[in-house]
Write an enzyme that holds these catalytic residues in place. Structure first.
Site, PDB file in Angstrom:
ATOM      1  CE1 TYR A 102      -7.084  -7.457  -7.216  1.00 52.89           C
ATOM      2  CE2 TYR A 102      -7.125  -8.529  -5.086  1.00 52.89           C
ATOM      3  CZ  TYR A 102      -6.928  -7.401  -5.847  1.00 52.89           C
ATOM      4  OH  TYR A 102      -6.582  -6.220  -5.256  1.00 52.89           O
ATOM      5  CG  HIS A 112      -5.238   0.446  -4.228  1.00 49.44           C
ATOM      6  ND1 HIS A 112      -4.537   0.338  -3.041  1.00 49.44           N
ATOM      7  CD2 HIS A 112      -6.340  -0.340  -4.096  1.00 49.44           C
ATOM      8  CE1 HIS A 112      -5.205  -0.469  -2.225  1.00 49.44           C
ATOM      9  NE2 HIS A 112      -6.292  -0.890  -2.839  1.00 49.44           N
ATOM     10  CG  HIS A 171      -6.526  -8.626   1.094  1.00 48.21           C
ATOM     11  ND1 HIS A 171      -6.748  -9.116  -0.176  1.00 48.21           N
ATOM     12  CD2 HIS A 171      -6.318  -7.292   0.938  1.00 48.21           C
ATOM     13  CE1 HIS A 171      -6.666  -8.126  -1.042  1.00 48.21           C
ATOM     14  NE2 HIS A 171      -6.405  -7.020  -0.387  1.00 48.21           N
ATOM     15  CE  LYS A 204      -5.839  -0.746   5.111  1.00 46.55           C
ATOM     16  NZ  LYS A 204      -7.170  -0.952   4.524  1.00 46.55           N
ATOM     17  NE  ARG A 212      -3.447  -3.643  -1.702  1.00 48.54           N
ATOM     18  CZ  ARG A 212      -2.948  -4.347  -0.710  1.00 48.54           C
ATOM     19  NH1 ARG A 212      -1.646  -4.514  -0.607  1.00 48.54           N
ATOM     20  NH2 ARG A 212      -3.738  -4.904   0.199  1.00 48.54           N
ATOM     21  NE  ARG A 235      -3.575  -2.252   2.754  1.00 45.66           N
ATOM     22  CZ  ARG A 235      -3.299  -3.406   3.372  1.00 45.66           C
ATOM     23  NH1 ARG A 235      -2.103  -3.583   3.922  1.00 45.66           N
ATOM     24  NH2 ARG A 235      -4.195  -4.367   3.444  1.00 45.66           N
TER      25      ARG A 235
END
Length: 309
Positions: free
Chosen positions: A285, A250, A276, A178, A253, A154
């Site tokens: 995806y 992004h 994730h 995150k 990514r 990210r």
């Protein structure tokens, strides 16, 4: 205390707790306050208060928001504020139930991410070598572009990347994502070469004042900003002859995840690589890959051409 004063007092107490206990930002608290005041007005118009509101009232409120034209994402935000609010007043003992507990969240339409073809990514990476007024800036930009596609990181993860993470020409890169969660991702040969070149130039021009960040800046944060990174990617898109509105950090990514899936990688591996927390996020995806496959068939299958003719 009348009902209106009680309502204002409960909202104020909730906002104070959100700021003190969960470090909610000033803007977040303002949004919570607006949403809860709006809900309070709706409830009052039905002759109810926060003490007597029930699940049906909340569902009616969400329906009212939908009829007013509010997007599903906005309605989800309203519901989130309501859920947190009732959980708080239940903890305080002002109610003994949470009426919002089983209210379903408004569903948002799933939008497939924009995906670049492998050859378009190659053009971007090559363009990354050319943008910048000096050799060191061009090296930094090239390193950024290579790392985006190699790791699927990210923007914030690369902006705040410590220089210690790439010392010693590592084959794996530790990324702090995150929630402070860490993950190891492999580095491609081109990415390692770009890092080595960047570190050499950085050391030669730093005069011994090495920053703790991989991509340092003289700005107060000490590292390159998100805005600067977005500008680099947009410049690379222009230099590569691509529409810059289609390209962002992004996008790279997403491109990595889709290209890995199309080349046989499993979803669990891609989930770990991208950081994730929920594999459902990664599953988008599979839809992207299927959508691209469908487009290729319609474009190249002889029977599809006959039908279109």
């Amino acid at each position: 205390m009348d009902g209106n004063q009680e309502t204002k007092g409960w909202i104020a107490a909730f906002l104070e707790a959100a700021q003190a206990e969960r470090s909610a930002s000033h803007n977040t608290c303002l949004a919570y306050g607006r949403d809860l005041q709006h809900f309070a007005s709706f409830v009052a118009a039905k002759g109810r208060s926060f003490k007597t509101v029930n699940r049906q009232d909340i569902e009616d409120y969400l329906t009212n928001l939908a009829h007013a034209g509010l997007a599903a994402a906005t309605r989800r935000r309203h519901l989130s504020a309501i859920r947190q609010f009732f959980a708080f007043i239940c903890e305080e003992g002002w109610r003994h139930d949470i009426p919002s507990r089983h209210v379903p969240s408004p569903k948002t339409a799933q939008r497939l991410p924009t995906i670049l073809l492998p050859e378009e990514v190659n053009r971007l990476l090559e363009a990354g070598k050319t943008i910048g007024k000096s050799r060191i800036i061009r090296s930094r930009n090239h390193c950024l572009m290579e790392l985006f596609y190699a790791t699927g990181a990210r923007v914030s993860e690369l902006a705040e990347m410590p220089i210690a993470s790439v010392r010693g020409n590592p084959e794996m890169l530790l990324i702090k994502g995150k929630g402070g969660k860490e993950r190891l991702v492999p580095l491609t040969v081109p990415a390692r070469a770009a890092i080595a070149t960047w570190l050499d130039l950085l050391a030669a021009t730093s005069e011994g004042n090495i920053s703790r960040f991989l991509f340092p800046s003289r700005r107060p944060l000490g590292h390159i900003t998100r805005h600067q990174i977005y500008a680099v990617v947009k410049q690379a898109a222009l230099a590569a002859g691509l529409d810059p509105t289609r390209v962002s950090p992004h996008t790279l990514r997403h491109a990595l995840a889709t290209h890995l899936l199309e080349n046989g990688a499993d979803l669990r591996t891609i989930q770990v690589l991208l950081g994730h927390s929920d594999i459902a996020t990664t599953e988008i995806y599979t839809h992207v890959a299927a959508d691209r496959l469908r487009g290729l068939v319609l474009q190249h299958h002889p029977l599809a051409k006959q039908v279109s003719d």
